[in-house]
Design an enzyme around this catalytic site. Structure first.
Site, PDB file in Angstrom:
ATOM      1  N   HIS A   1      -8.988   6.432  -3.302  1.00  0.00           N
ATOM      2  CA  HIS A   1      -8.212   6.480  -2.171  1.00  0.00           C
ATOM      3  C   HIS A   1      -9.193   6.428  -0.692  1.00  0.00           C
ATOM      4  CE1 HIS A   1      -4.619   6.268   0.392  1.00  0.00           C
ATOM      5  NE2 HIS A   1      -3.918   6.609  -0.656  1.00  0.00           N
TER       6      HIS A   1
ATOM      7  N   ASP B   1       0.997  -1.423   3.637  1.00  0.00           N
ATOM      8  CA  ASP B   1       0.888  -0.480   2.397  1.00  0.00           C
ATOM      9  C   ASP B   1       1.212  -1.230   1.257  1.00  0.00           C
ATOM     10  OD1 ASP B   1       2.931   2.702   1.884  1.00  0.00           O
ATOM     11  OD2 ASP B   1       0.980   2.027   1.189  1.00  0.00           O
TER      12      ASP B   1
ATOM     13  N   GLU C   1      -7.632   0.050  -2.256  1.00  0.00           N
ATOM     14  CA  GLU C   1      -7.594   0.874  -3.444  1.00  0.00           C
ATOM     15  C   GLU C   1      -7.229  -0.316  -4.772  1.00  0.00           C
ATOM     16  OE1 GLU C   1      -4.094   3.740  -2.790  1.00  0.00           O
ATOM     17  OE2 GLU C   1      -4.283   2.922  -0.738  1.00  0.00           O
TER      18      GLU C   1
ATOM     19  N   HIS D   1       0.998   8.943  -6.969  1.00  0.00           N
ATOM     20  CA  HIS D   1      -0.181   9.352  -7.180  1.00  0.00           C
ATOM     21  C   HIS D   1      -0.462  10.152  -8.161  1.00  0.00           C
ATOM     22  CE1 HIS D   1      -1.152   6.389  -4.011  1.00  0.00           C
ATOM     23  NE2 HIS D   1      -1.250   6.992  -2.990  1.00  0.00           N
TER      24      HIS D   1
ATOM     25  N   ARG E   1       3.405   4.506  -7.054  1.00  0.00           N
ATOM     26  CA  ARG E   1       4.415   4.963  -7.390  1.00  0.00           C
ATOM     27  C   ARG E   1       5.082   4.535  -8.533  1.00  0.00           C
ATOM     28  NH1 ARG E   1       4.248   4.386  -1.673  1.00  0.00           N
ATOM     29  NH2 ARG E   1       4.687   6.400  -0.367  1.00  0.00           N
TER      30      ARG E   1
END
Ligand code: G6D
Length: 350
Positions: free
Chosen positions: A179, A251, A313, A105, A80
């Site tokens: 991803h 996350d 990632e 993204h 973000r």
């Protein structure tokens, strides 16, 4: 090395081609021209049974419509960017936003939505899929015409090596990732919660509102984020920690030493005996544990269940352009971008 290819769909009346390379051990990697996306990674378990160990949507339409990002190349900037805004050399930029007030993204038309050119090369002990894309000035609001090249190499040592290269004609931002979601059981009807993770990271990035980085790097010591010794994913993803419970999982970015030449992380499934080693020159790895069932599309006849996979990632820390100390993601004409991440696949007893 064996190489095959097939048309798996069309986007804007152009063929989407999937390439598959298979090494001497029967390990195969498949990837498609849409989004320079990994579509399958087939490896043996401890009994020699070969299964796909990644999450993938089953058709091009679902991939384009729902943007699950499964296996996709993400960019120009992964993660973000707060309000899609940044300032560079005194000039303020407003990027295209696509999640609330923020950019996620790469924006609404990120690299995962693009058709890339592909060249395939095979040699005795490795094979390369070379993806290229020309991102025009202004795409998703980013300045600069950027030439991007992503090379997937499969080796006979069962490594998937990703090399990123980019160059620009004007200062812009660039922070790509892949991803990929791993489920080492080889059965997406099972969760990855019993996978064990070991991660060389002393700090994680906490999240604030809208899953935006808070700008703080917190010590993992004494928290569910501590994976410095092997621990089951469920011990973190199912914890009541204030940073985890609201999201029903992880996350979060974990800080890595970009100068570490050795393994940065090991993901291991005791049931199948499959193991993935991670090597990277990035300063972080974002770990997302697929925290909700997604029923926009079906995979093997079922929605992708909660905790069906886990991402690793690798990238520069998210929102780095707005967070002091998170790293440099400015791409300048005189400094082409290069980065390498390797996933190495092994099997062993628990
Ligand atoms: C959610 O917040 C997460 C992201 O980190 C992830 O990449 C995406 O889903 C697929 O937005």
């Amino acid at each position: 090395m064996e190489l095959t290819s097939k048309v798996i769909g069309t986007i804007e009346n152009k063929d989407v081609v999937e390439y598959t390379v298979t090494n001497a051990n029967g390990v195969s990697l498949s990837a498609m021209s849409l989004g320079a996306t990994l579509t399958k990674l087939v490896t043996p378990d401890k009994n020699g049974t070969k299964e796909n160990i990644t999450l993938n949507v089953e058709n091009v339409e679902d991939f384009k419509t729902h943007r699950p990002f499964y296996g996709a190349t993400i960019g120009r900037v992964a993660g973000r960017i707060t309000k899609g805004q940044y300032t560079l050399a005194g000039k303020e930029y407003q990027l295209d936003i696509n999640e609330g007030d923020n950019l996620l993204h790469g924006g609404p038309a990120g690299l995962d939505t693009k058709l890339w050119e592909v060249e395939a090369e095979t040699a005795e002990s490795d094979a390369r899929l070379i993806f290229t894309y020309e991102s025009p000035e202004g795409e998703n609001g980013f300045p600069g015409n950027v030439s991007v090249k992503v090379t997937y190499t499969l080796t006979d040592e069962n490594e998937w090596v990703i090399n990123y290269e980019a160059k620009t004609d004007a200062p812009t931002l660039f922070n790509p990732t892949n991803h990929v979601y791993f489920n080492l059981t080889g059965d997406i009807k099972k969760t990855m919660l019993d996978h064990q993770l070991k991660l060389k990271s002393e700090f994680y990035g906490s999240l604030g509102e809208e899953n935006l980085p808070s700008g703080k790097l917190e010590k993992v010591d004494g928290t569910p984020f501590d994976f410095r010794t092997f621990k089951a994913i469920k011990e973190a993803a199912l914890s009541d920690h204030a940073q985890i419970k609201p999201l029903n999982g992880l996350d979060h970015p974990f800080v890595l030493n970009p100068n570490e030449s050795g393994v940065q992380a090991i993901l291991f499934d005791p049931e199948s005996g499959r193991e993935v080693e991670l090597y990277t020159d990035c300063n972080s790895v974002v770990i997302f544990t697929h925290n909700a069932e997604i029923d926009d599309y079906l995979i093997e006849g079922e929605p992708a269940k909660q905790y069906a996979g886990i991402t690793l990632e690798t990238q520069t820390l998210p929102d780095a352009i707005n967070q002091p100390g998170f790293g440099n993601i400015i791409l300048r004409p005189e400094e082409p971008f290069t980065s390498q991440t390797t996933y190495k696949f092994n099997v062993r007893e628990a």
